[in-house]
Design a protein around this motif. Structure first.
Motif, PDB file in Angstrom:
ATOM      1  N   PRO A 182       0.827  -1.330  -0.014  1.00 58.81           N
ATOM      2  CA  PRO A 182      -0.065  -0.015  -0.045  1.00 58.81           C
ATOM      3  C   PRO A 182       0.830   1.020  -0.157  1.00 58.81           C
ATOM      4  N   THR A 183       2.146   1.310   0.388  1.00 61.55           N
ATOM      5  CA  THR A 183       2.772   2.521   0.478  1.00 61.55           C
ATOM      6  C   THR A 183       3.171   3.527  -0.424  1.00 61.55           C
ATOM      7  N   GLY A 184       3.244   3.140  -1.809  1.00 61.08           N
ATOM      8  CA  GLY A 184       3.597   3.907  -2.863  1.00 61.08           C
ATOM      9  C   GLY A 184       5.134   4.304  -2.916  1.00 61.08           C
ATOM     10  N   ALA A 185       5.843   3.535  -2.102  1.00 62.64           N
ATOM     11  CA  ALA A 185       7.473   3.946  -1.963  1.00 62.64           C
ATOM     12  C   ALA A 185       7.871   2.924  -2.978  1.00 62.64           C
ATOM     13  N   ASP A 186       8.614   3.213  -3.909  1.00 67.62           N
ATOM     14  CA  ASP A 186       9.374   2.189  -4.513  1.00 67.62           C
ATOM     15  C   ASP A 186      10.889   2.137  -4.340  1.00 67.62           C
ATOM     16  N   MET A 187      11.549   0.972  -4.631  1.00 66.41           N
ATOM     17  CA  MET A 187      13.061   1.086  -4.552  1.00 66.41           C
ATOM     18  C   MET A 187      13.599   1.767  -5.759  1.00 66.41           C
ATOM     19  N   LYS A 188      14.627   2.490  -5.625  1.00 67.48           N
ATOM     20  CA  LYS A 188      15.428   3.085  -6.662  1.00 67.48           C
ATOM     21  C   LYS A 188      16.500   2.108  -7.105  1.00 67.48           C
ATOM     22  N   ALA A 189      16.882   2.838  -8.298  1.00 73.89           N
ATOM     23  CA  ALA A 189      18.038   1.703  -9.064  1.00 73.89           C
ATOM     24  C   ALA A 189      18.967   1.160  -8.222  1.00 73.89           C
ATOM     25  N   GLN A 190      19.506   2.051  -7.452  1.00 68.19           N
ATOM     26  CA  GLN A 190      20.651   1.441  -6.418  1.00 68.19           C
ATOM     27  C   GLN A 190      20.188   0.430  -5.629  1.00 68.19           C
ATOM     28  N   ASP A 191      19.038   0.692  -5.042  1.00 68.09           N
ATOM     29  CA  ASP A 191      18.579  -0.543  -4.098  1.00 68.09           C
ATOM     30  C   ASP A 191      18.242  -1.785  -4.836  1.00 68.09           C
ATOM     31  N   TRP A 192      17.933  -1.739  -6.087  1.00 65.87           N
ATOM     32  CA  TRP A 192      17.590  -3.117  -6.877  1.00 65.87           C
ATOM     33  C   TRP A 192      19.019  -3.743  -6.976  1.00 65.87           C
ATOM     34  N   ALA A 193      19.986  -2.660  -7.234  1.00 68.17           N
ATOM     35  CA  ALA A 193      21.418  -3.306  -7.604  1.00 68.17           C
ATOM     36  C   ALA A 193      21.967  -3.835  -6.334  1.00 68.17           C
ATOM     37  N   ALA A 194      21.833  -3.360  -4.959  1.00 66.05           N
ATOM     38  CA  ALA A 194      22.353  -3.693  -3.761  1.00 66.05           C
ATOM     39  C   ALA A 194      21.545  -5.033  -3.508  1.00 66.05           C
ATOM     40  N   LEU A 195      20.327  -5.143  -3.665  1.00 67.43           N
ATOM     41  CA  LEU A 195      19.377  -6.158  -3.418  1.00 67.43           C
ATOM     42  C   LEU A 195      19.775  -7.243  -4.147  1.00 67.43           C
ATOM     43  N   THR A 196      19.992  -7.082  -5.392  1.00 71.46           N
ATOM     44  CA  THR A 196      20.579  -8.446  -6.325  1.00 71.46           C
ATOM     45  C   THR A 196      21.955  -8.882  -5.933  1.00 71.46           C
ATOM     46  N   LYS A 197      22.618  -8.098  -5.408  1.00 72.83           N
ATOM     47  CA  LYS A 197      23.913  -8.525  -5.000  1.00 72.83           C
ATOM     48  C   LYS A 197      23.786  -9.255  -3.805  1.00 72.83           C
ATOM     49  N   LEU A 198      22.874  -8.902  -2.834  1.00 71.80           N
ATOM     50  CA  LEU A 198      22.580  -9.739  -1.692  1.00 71.80           C
ATOM     51  C   LEU A 198      21.940 -10.970  -1.995  1.00 71.80           C
ATOM     52  N   LEU A 199      21.066 -10.972  -2.706  1.00 71.82           N
ATOM     53  CA  LEU A 199      20.425 -12.286  -3.305  1.00 71.82           C
ATOM     54  C   LEU A 199      21.160 -13.210  -3.720  1.00 71.82           C
TER      55      LEU A 199
END
Ligand SMILES: Cc1ncc(COP(=O)(O)O)c(C=O)c1O
Length: 394
Positions: A182-199
């Motif tokens: 519900p929040t409307g807050a989306d991850m930024k490109a750098q968040d996707w990148a950092a998360l991809t690395k962690l996964l």
């Protein structure tokens, strides 16, 4: 037997819809239900949908069964829309489902088929309420990770990464592809990148629920984070809804897409998805899926669809700007400035349940109890009274 079934809690949004319908006040405003409304309060049928339906009426010669996984042309069209060029280079399994909810359910069931009853799925806090309830119904263990930072109105990227660093290898991480509900807050490109690395480091599988492609920044922009992740990891489960971006809510159009490491994994996953469809409802609905395929594979219809979708997104953005402006003027503060950085149809305003109930009772302004509002529910005429009501309960 039937009388011994324990009562279930009524769906909160459906209850809210009923309360709104029963409210006799003329100036009441509904920001609760998660459906797009135009400036006249209607949920329109896209012109491209009407044209595609007309074509189907004229050309379709049979309503015989299609395959258990649905129509391969629909899979290809949806994979092209979501994955872009990756759909040409990566093997992917797919199946049609009744809407995005059906896709989410089949995606969770797919996880279960992969064995390991200890495998947990991590949900953002908060998430779409059905994620948790479907997982509980299926008996799949779940955990929450920090996602929304109410102070900044943005994503708590550090909290998210810290929590997910505690996930066990083999766990699954649920993400919202765009326009977080519900929040409307989306991850930024750098968040996707950092998360991809962690996964990748921790051996975690992403499960991306994509229900609003085109509602945030554009059809392509909304999936750029997802595509970077898919390209970098061996497998991803993606659940897609065409309810919002094609306005096909009641036709129940959705699919699971699962990019896989190799053709063997693709074939096994595809067979498992078809088998799951067989167990649950046999064949997925076809009419809406065929409408979507017709639109996506015809240059003219696709351009028409995209234009209309662009207009809807622009309207939601204008409503965000106008509401944020009114609230800035009335409160003399930038407390609701986050409205403008949020994406899609929703924003959580950060009001207490008590404030939400007062808005409903005293001002006829309806929103979900967590203070989620649907920006498409506002019009030029209702933005000023809605903002005044919100400012009055602060
Ligand atoms: C995050 C999310 N996922 C999936 C869905 C499923 O939508 P539908 O089943 O109507 O296609 C929704 C709809 O509200 C949603 O918000």
């Amino acid at each position: 037997m039937l009388e011994s079934i324990p009562p279930r809690e009524e769906d909160k949004i459906l209850r809210l819809m009923k309360l709104f319908a029963d409210d006799p006040r003329v100036g009441k405003i509904d920001l609760g239900v998660g459906v797009y409304h135009d400036a006249d309060g209607r949920t329109p049928i896209f012109s491209a949908v009407k044209q595609a339906e007309q074509r189907l009426i004229e050309t379709q010669e049979s309503k015989g069964y299609v395959g258990l996984a649905g129509d391969p042309a629909f899979h290809r069209a949806m994979a092209g829309l979501v994955l872009g060029d990756l759909a040409e280079t990566m093997p992917f399994a797919a199946c049609g489902t009744p809407g995005g909810t059906g896709a989410v359910r089949q995606g969770f069931e797919l996880m279960k088929l992969a064995g390991n009853p200890q495998r947990r799925i991590w949900l953002p806090d908060p998430s779409w309420i059905n994620h948790g309830s479907i997982l509980d119904t299926l008996g799949i263990p779940r955990a929450d990770y920090r996602y929304y930072d109410a102070e900044t109105g943005g994503v708590d990227a550090d909290g998210m990464l810290a929590d997910l660093a505690k996930a066990a290898p083999g766990d699954v991480v649920l993400l919202h592809g765009c326009c977080h509900n519900p929040t409307g807050a989306d991850m930024k490109a750098q968040d996707w990148a950092a998360l991809t690395k962690l996964l990748a480091e921790r051996g975690l599988t992403p499960f991306v629920d994509l229900a609003y492609q085109g509602f945030g920044d554009g059809v392509e922009a909304d999936v750029s984070g997802l595509r970077t992740m898919v390209a970098a990891l061996p497998e991803t489960i993606i659940t897609v809804s065409a309810s919002k971006n094609f306005g096909l809510y009641r036709e129940r159009v959705g699919c699971v897409l699962a990019p896989c490491a190799d053709p063997k994994a693709r074939d096994m996953t595809h067979a498992a998805l078809a088998w799951l469809n067989r167990q649950n409802y046999a064949f997925p609905p076809d009419h809406g899926a065929r409408v979507v395929t017709t639109i996506l594979t015809d240059t003219g219809l696709r351009a028409d669809w995209q234009d209309e979708l662009d207009g809807m997104r622009a309207r939601m953005k204008e409503n965000r700007t106008a509401l944020a402006g009114e609230l800035r003027r009335l409160t003399g503060s930038d407390r609701f400035g986050f409205l403008q950085s949020h994406k899609g149809m929703f924003t959580v305003l950060g009001l207490s349940t008590e404030q939400v109930l007062t808005l409903r009772k005293e001002h006829g302004l309806y929103m979900v109890e967590d203070s989620r509002i649907n920006l498409a529910g506002l019009t030029d005429a209702t933005i000023p009274p809605a903002a005044e009501a919100i400012a009055a309960v602060l």
